[in-house]
Design an enzyme around this catalytic site. Structure first.
Site, PDB file in Angstrom:
ATOM      1  N   ARG A 125      -3.205  -9.945  24.786  1.00 15.66           N
ATOM      2  CA  ARG A 125      -4.394 -11.125  25.737  1.00 15.66           C
ATOM      3  C   ARG A 125      -3.294 -12.513  25.627  1.00 15.66           C
ATOM      4  O   ARG A 125      -2.883 -13.022  24.839  1.00 15.66           O
ATOM      5  CB  ARG A 125      -5.125 -10.854  24.544  1.00 15.66           C
ATOM      6  CG  ARG A 125      -6.419 -11.362  24.888  1.00 15.66           C
ATOM      7  CD  ARG A 125      -7.193 -11.919  23.755  1.00 15.66           C
ATOM      8  NE  ARG A 125      -8.942 -12.769  24.075  1.00 15.66           N
ATOM      9  CZ  ARG A 125      -9.370 -11.552  24.926  1.00 15.66           C
ATOM     10  NH1 ARG A 125     -10.013  -9.586  25.094  1.00 15.66           N
ATOM     11  NH2 ARG A 125     -10.727 -12.375  25.836  1.00 15.66           N
TER      12      ARG A 125
ATOM     13  N   CYS B   8     -14.555 -17.649  31.867  1.00 22.82           N
ATOM     14  CA  CYS B   8     -13.092 -17.734  32.391  1.00 22.82           C
ATOM     15  C   CYS B   8     -13.133 -17.036  33.784  1.00 22.82           C
ATOM     16  O   CYS B   8     -12.632 -16.176  34.055  1.00 22.82           O
ATOM     17  CB  CYS B   8     -11.883 -16.547  30.832  1.00 22.82           C
ATOM     18  SG  CYS B   8     -12.669 -15.831  30.258  1.00 22.82           S
TER      19      CYS B   8
ATOM     20  N   ARG C 160      -3.931 -16.103  27.282  1.00 24.18           N
ATOM     21  CA  ARG C 160      -4.543 -17.445  27.535  1.00 24.18           C
ATOM     22  C   ARG C 160      -3.731 -18.581  27.360  1.00 24.18           C
ATOM     23  O   ARG C 160      -2.744 -19.182  27.155  1.00 24.18           O
ATOM     24  CB  ARG C 160      -5.745 -17.006  26.118  1.00 24.18           C
ATOM     25  CG  ARG C 160      -6.352 -15.754  26.223  1.00 24.18           C
ATOM     26  CD  ARG C 160      -6.906 -16.080  27.345  1.00 24.18           C
ATOM     27  NE  ARG C 160      -8.686 -14.961  27.666  1.00 24.18           N
ATOM     28  CZ  ARG C 160      -7.964 -13.435  28.291  1.00 24.18           C
ATOM     29  NH1 ARG C 160      -6.724 -13.577  28.625  1.00 24.18           N
ATOM     30  NH2 ARG C 160      -9.063 -12.601  28.082  1.00 24.18           N
TER      31      ARG C 160
ATOM     32  N   GLU D 256      -9.651 -23.756  26.132  1.00 26.22           N
ATOM     33  CA  GLU D 256      -8.755 -21.925  26.848  1.00 26.22           C
ATOM     34  C   GLU D 256      -9.570 -21.485  26.974  1.00 26.22           C
ATOM     35  O   GLU D 256     -10.694 -21.801  27.887  1.00 26.22           O
ATOM     36  CB  GLU D 256      -9.554 -21.097  25.091  1.00 26.22           C
ATOM     37  CG  GLU D 256      -8.806 -19.888  24.960  1.00 26.22           C
ATOM     38  CD  GLU D 256      -9.768 -18.583  25.213  1.00 26.22           C
ATOM     39  OE1 GLU D 256      -8.950 -17.418  25.828  1.00 26.22           O
ATOM     40  OE2 GLU D 256     -10.832 -18.793  25.416  1.00 26.22           O
TER      41      GLU D 256
END
Length: 323
Positions: free
Chosen positions: A155, A73, A157, A111
């Site tokens: 967080r 990512c 995502r 993800e």
């Protein structure tokens, strides 16, 4: 009970795998290039992941029903340079595409950071969705926050789910009930924490001076952003790799322990720690919020058990063969 086979790409320390193991699914292949992450993975799952996925032919990977991938990512992250596909790490999606094109598994679960959705004015994300669609996948996606899944960590995502069968696609929804979180659930007693994790008097005094006039409460995590501003929160900001050593201080006095970092990502307390604290910081920063993945995994598994799995698998294979 249906036996479901999956592969775990860019596996890290197994945060995406863990919920599928809990459901009784079988991992038939895993890949992770980072040797220290692979040590943690092997200690906890009994599998030694294969190395660099770019060097592994698709035909060398066993057939499977679900492809899992928390692909790199950093190329899309706001904390990185956001170069996207111009960054070598950003091209790792095309490795996923290569494997999907050969195996055509029934489900895909990906993800990444939420910035993937808006990177390059949305064009990067559009490429990913279009590539999946051309392979025959119906795609749903949603930006989810670990705070909503019982973890005291902000967080966010993007979760991307691809379905080879239209009926499976129609049966899946991102409708989750929000779970409450409690910071106290993840914190260890100070006396049980390695003394080396306590900040120096200079750092502590600097933090205290920065929060004068702010609402101070305990337990709390004091977060220092890139501008040097301090926030006193009842949750952790997103765990990051390569962040300042003192950007998160528990109660303003110490850094989170290895176990606390794992708990902030939802790993169980029997998850083995076999590497240094520095490596755990890196590994948890690169990992996923396990309860978030668990909710998605359960929905996929319920779809499998509610359908005529064998018949749909045969149809899928026939479709891909004729494509």
């Amino acid at each position: 009970m249906v036996k479901v086979r999956f592969i775990d790409l860019f596996a890290g320390i197994g945060g995406i795998r863990l919920p599928f193991d809990e459901l009784g699914c079988t991992c038939v292949f895993s890949s992770e290039w980072d040797k220290e992450a692979a040590k943690t993975y092997a200690a906890n799952f009994g599998d030694i992941p294969k190395g660099d996925i770019t060097q592994i032919p698709a035909e060398a990977i066993p057939s499977h029903d679900i492809l899992l991938a928390g692909f790199p990512c950093q190329a899309f992250s706001i904390m990185g340079k956001m170069q996207g596909f111009a960054d070598t790490r950003g091209t790792m999606f095309f490795e996923i595409e290569r494997i999907l094109n050969y195996h055509h598994p029934r489900f895909v679960l990906l993800e990444n950071v939420k910035q993937l959705v808006t990177h390059d004015k949305g064009q990067t994300f559009q490429v990913i969705v279009e590539r999946l669609s051309k392979l025959g996948y119906h795609v749903k996606w949603q930006v989810l926050n670990a705070l909503d899944f019982g973890l005291p960590q902000k967080r966010e995502r993007v979760i991307i789910v691809g379905f080879f069968n239209k009926a499976d696609y129609m049966g899946f929804q991102f409708n989750f009930s929000k779970q409450t979180y409690h910071l106290s659930d993840v914190l260890e007693n100070d006396e049980d924490v390695d003394p080396s994790l306590f900040a120096s008097d200079m750092i502590v005094n600097k933090r205290k001076a920065s929060v004068v006039g702010k609402n101070i409460f305990y337990p709390s995590i004091w977060h220092e952003n890139k501008s040097g501003n301090i926030s006193v929160l009842d949750y952790s900001c997103a765990l990051r790799t390569g962040a300042s050593y003192n950007y998160l201080l528990v109660n303003g006095i110490r850094r989170p322990s290895s176990r606390e970092l794992l708990r902030l990502q939802g790993f169980p307390d029997d998850f083995k720690i076999v590497v240094s604290h520095q490596e755990i910081r890196k590994q948890t920063g690169n990992s996923v919020a396990v309860p978030m993945i668990r909710m998605v995994a359960e929905k996929i598994y319920n779809i499998i058990n509610a359908s005529d799995y064998e018949t749909s698998t045969i149809k899928r294979l026939e479709t891909s063969a004729n494509a």
